[in-house]
Write an enzyme that holds these catalytic residues in place. Structure first.
Site, PDB file in Angstrom:
ATOM      1  N   SER A 239       0.788  -1.114  -0.009  1.00 26.11           N
ATOM      2  CA  SER A 239       0.041   0.087   0.014  1.00 26.11           C
ATOM      3  C   SER A 239       0.771   1.256  -0.062  1.00 26.11           C
ATOM      4  O   SER A 239       2.029   1.203   0.577  1.00 26.11           O
ATOM      5  CB  SER A 239      -0.993   0.085   1.321  1.00 26.11           C
ATOM      6  OG  SER A 239      -1.623   1.210   1.403  1.00 26.11           O
TER       7      SER A 239
ATOM      8  N   TYR B 196      -2.101   0.192   9.943  1.00 26.29           N
ATOM      9  CA  TYR B 196      -2.251  -0.722   8.683  1.00 26.29           C
ATOM     10  C   TYR B 196      -1.077  -0.512   7.892  1.00 26.29           C
ATOM     11  O   TYR B 196      -0.517  -1.651   7.235  1.00 26.29           O
ATOM     12  CB  TYR B 196      -3.435  -0.011   7.993  1.00 26.29           C
ATOM     13  CG  TYR B 196      -3.584  -0.376   6.545  1.00 26.29           C
ATOM     14  CD1 TYR B 196      -3.819  -1.765   6.325  1.00 26.29           C
ATOM     15  CD2 TYR B 196      -3.359   0.452   5.638  1.00 26.29           C
ATOM     16  CE1 TYR B 196      -3.963  -2.078   5.150  1.00 26.29           C
ATOM     17  CE2 TYR B 196      -3.508   0.062   4.219  1.00 26.29           C
ATOM     18  CZ  TYR B 196      -3.790  -1.355   4.026  1.00 26.29           C
ATOM     19  OH  TYR B 196      -3.818  -1.445   2.777  1.00 26.29           O
TER      20      TYR B 196
ATOM     21  N   LYS C 275       2.023  -3.453   6.563  1.00 26.74           N
ATOM     22  CA  LYS C 275       2.463  -3.794   5.039  1.00 26.74           C
ATOM     23  C   LYS C 275       3.692  -3.803   4.923  1.00 26.74           C
ATOM     24  O   LYS C 275       4.363  -4.432   4.253  1.00 26.74           O
ATOM     25  CB  LYS C 275       1.591  -2.900   4.244  1.00 26.74           C
ATOM     26  CG  LYS C 275      -0.074  -3.223   4.233  1.00 26.74           C
ATOM     27  CD  LYS C 275      -0.356  -4.399   3.284  1.00 26.74           C
ATOM     28  CE  LYS C 275      -1.858  -4.743   3.503  1.00 26.74           C
ATOM     29  NZ  LYS C 275      -2.132  -5.832   2.763  1.00 26.74           N
TER      30      LYS C 275
HETATM   31  N1  UFG Z   1     -12.309  11.685   2.039  1.00 21.05           N
HETATM   32  C1  UFG Z   1     -13.505  12.709   2.375  1.00 21.05           C
HETATM   33  N2  UFG Z   1     -14.450  12.303   2.774  1.00 21.05           N
HETATM   34  C2  UFG Z   1     -15.042  10.920   3.106  1.00 21.05           C
HETATM   35  C3  UFG Z   1     -14.157  10.012   2.831  1.00 21.05           C
HETATM   36  C4  UFG Z   1     -12.861  10.336   2.143  1.00 21.05           C
HETATM   37  O1  UFG Z   1     -13.089  13.917   1.992  1.00 21.05           O
HETATM   38  O2  UFG Z   1     -16.070  10.674   3.334  1.00 21.05           O
HETATM   39  C5  UFG Z   1     -10.917  12.263   1.416  1.00 21.05           C
HETATM   40  C6  UFG Z   1     -10.034  11.698   2.244  1.00 21.05           C
HETATM   41  O3  UFG Z   1      -9.688  12.597   3.359  1.00 21.05           O
HETATM   42  C7  UFG Z   1      -9.096  11.598   1.102  1.00 21.05           C
HETATM   43  C8  UFG Z   1      -9.607  11.181   0.017  1.00 21.05           C
HETATM   44  O4  UFG Z   1     -10.944  11.314   0.338  1.00 21.05           O
HETATM   45  O5  UFG Z   1      -8.342  12.716   1.041  1.00 21.05           O
HETATM   46  C9  UFG Z   1      -9.539   9.411  -0.264  1.00 21.05           C
HETATM   47  O6  UFG Z   1      -9.868   9.020   0.738  1.00 21.05           O
HETATM   48  P1  UFG Z   1     -10.177   7.231   0.679  1.00 21.05           P
HETATM   49  O7  UFG Z   1     -10.735   6.870   2.212  1.00 21.05           O
HETATM   50  O8  UFG Z   1     -10.893   6.833  -0.121  1.00 21.05           O
HETATM   51  O9  UFG Z   1      -8.844   6.777   0.530  1.00 21.05           O
HETATM   52  P2  UFG Z   1      -7.204   7.055   1.346  1.00 21.05           P
HETATM   53  O10 UFG Z   1      -6.630   7.761   0.426  1.00 21.05           O
HETATM   54  O11 UFG Z   1      -7.397   7.486   2.863  1.00 21.05           O
HETATM   55  O12 UFG Z   1      -6.733   5.760   1.434  1.00 21.05           O
HETATM   56  C10 UFG Z   1      -6.303   4.734   0.562  1.00 21.05           C
HETATM   57  C11 UFG Z   1      -6.652   3.357   0.742  1.00 21.05           C
HETATM   58  C12 UFG Z   1      -6.048   2.901   1.904  1.00 21.05           C
HETATM   59  C13 UFG Z   1      -4.440   3.077   2.015  1.00 21.05           C
HETATM   60  C14 UFG Z   1      -4.247   4.689   1.736  1.00 21.05           C
HETATM   61  C15 UFG Z   1      -3.056   4.924   1.397  1.00 21.05           C
HETATM   62  O13 UFG Z   1      -8.014   3.340   0.828  1.00 21.05           O
HETATM   63  O14 UFG Z   1      -6.275   1.484   2.355  1.00 21.05           O
HETATM   64  O15 UFG Z   1      -5.038   5.045   0.397  1.00 21.05           O
HETATM   65  O16 UFG Z   1      -2.396   5.960   2.111  1.00 21.05           O
HETATM   66  F1  UFG Z   1      -3.843   2.867   3.160  1.00 21.05           F
END
Ligand code: UFG
Length: 326
Positions: free
Chosen positions: A116, A140, A144
């Site tokens: 990841s 998490y 990994k």
């Molecule tokens: N976001 C919002 N509102 C929401 C959900 C997400 O604004 O309700 C934003 C988050 O803050 C982030 C972006 O949308 O900036 C993407 O969020 P996600 O939760 O879809 O994905 P992440 O980037 O947090 O996480 C992903 C993977 C994880 C992994 C990570 C790597 O889902 O498994 O990338 O850093 F760990």
């Protein structure tokens, strides 16, 4: 020879299974069904069970001539990993070690490992190359990274060769419409916004509007799940041709802000999205964008669906035809 795919009924795993089956590989899918969906088997042979069950693994490796394992099975909720690290280290690390032990017993010495972008933590430079410093900000990501280190040592000590694939933001769905993203609970941005378009949620909360980015919202590298799957097949081929242990980043190298994603969902679905500014989510880096130059040059990986519009379109096609998931 056959492939064992752990977590093959999950979101990324099932897309790899489908491509393996389509290519004519014999595929055994091991999944404990905690988060996996039986409907996502895509013609593979499903074995219901856990990667930590060594008795079951011994039966599987005795009964079938397996040459490689694709290891997707893991817990992957960053927030939950902070609240309950034990769950993550037990499942993602300890049970993986139990499985590696049985693999070595049966001389199965090739693995493609789902790693990841969370292994990097807060980036110092963007786009992020593979050798960027790794300081994961949550259990998490650390789980990994631990397995990546373990796999390097297992090559040196036991000759088990592996390729770790560091996914950035997996998204979209197979264009066949047969498989897609179905998490309960859902935390990921694109499916959550699509839920708003479908009328299943009233609004999307935008986690922070004061980040040091052009529009103040977080920037991520959204990569189509089918392109991630394709990288696994290339990795398998490389291992079968003698490739040594390594790790690759998987992303498109294009960053999109949360608000750009919201606008793209509005464009693709034709529905207005109620996006409400909210506080920052703890642990979120401002910008995460991959350099995937290494896998492009070494394995010839070239994403088929690099543009956000196609990614969102395939996600929308899946969700509007499966509004309640599988
Ligand atoms: N976001 C919002 N509102 C929401 C959900 C997400 O604004 O309700 C934003 C988050 O803050 C982030 C972006 O949308 O900036 C993407 O969020 P996600 O939760 O879809 O994905 P992440 O980037 O947090 O996480 C992903 C993977 C994880 C992994 C990570 C790597 O889902 O498994 O990338 O850093 F760990």
């Amino acid at each position: 020879m056959a492939i064992l795919v752990t977590g093959g009924l999950g979101y990324v795993g099932c897309h790899a299974v489908k491509q393996l089956v389509d290519r004519g590989e014999q595929v055994y899918t091991l999944d404990n069904l905690i988060y996996g969906h039986k409907q996502a088997a895509c013609g593979s042979t499903v074995i219901v069970g856990d990667i930590g069950d060594q008795t079951l693994l011994r039966q599987v490796f005795s009964a079938h001539k397996i040459d490689a394992v694709m290891h997707f099975a893991a817990f992957a909720d960053v927030g939950e990993s902070v609240a309950d690290p034990e769950k993550y280290y037990l499942n993602n690390v300890s049970k993986s070690l139990a499985m590696l032990q049985v693999m070595l017993e049966f001389d199965v010495k090739m693995m493609i490992f789902s790693s990841s972008a969370a292994t990097f933590g807060e980036p110092e430079i963007v786009p992020i190359p593979e050798d960027h410093p790794k300081n994961p900000t949550n259990p998490y990501g650390r789980s990994k990274l631990m397995l990546e280190h373990i796999l390097k040592e297992y090559e040196q000590a036991y000759g088990l060769r592996s390729i770790s694939l560091r996914y950035f933001n997996a998204s979209g769905a197979d264009p066949s419409g047969l498989i897609g993203e179905d998490h309960t609970p859902e935390h990921h941005l694109i499916p959550l916004i699509i839920d708003v378009a479908l009328g299943k949620r009233e609004k999307i909360s935008v986690f922070g509007s004061d980040w040091p980015t052009p529009d103040g919202t977080c920037v991520r590298d959204y990569v189509h799940v089918g392109d991630l799957a394709q990288a696994h097949l290339l990795g398998l081929e490389a291992l079968r041709n003698g490739k040594e242990t390594t790790a690759y980043n998987l992303g498109n190298g294009n960053g999109y802000s949360v608000m750009e994603v919201v606008k793209m969902v509005e464009k693709v679905t034709g529905k207005p999205i109620n996006a409400v500014m909210a506080d920052r989510r703890p642990g979120d880096p401002a910008v995460l964008v991959a350099s995937a130059a290494k896998i492009a040059s070494e394995l010839g990986w070239k994403p088929n669906h690099p543009d956000l519009e196609t990614i969102v379109q395939t996600a929308w096609d899946w969700h509007r035809t499966h509004p309640n998931g599988y």
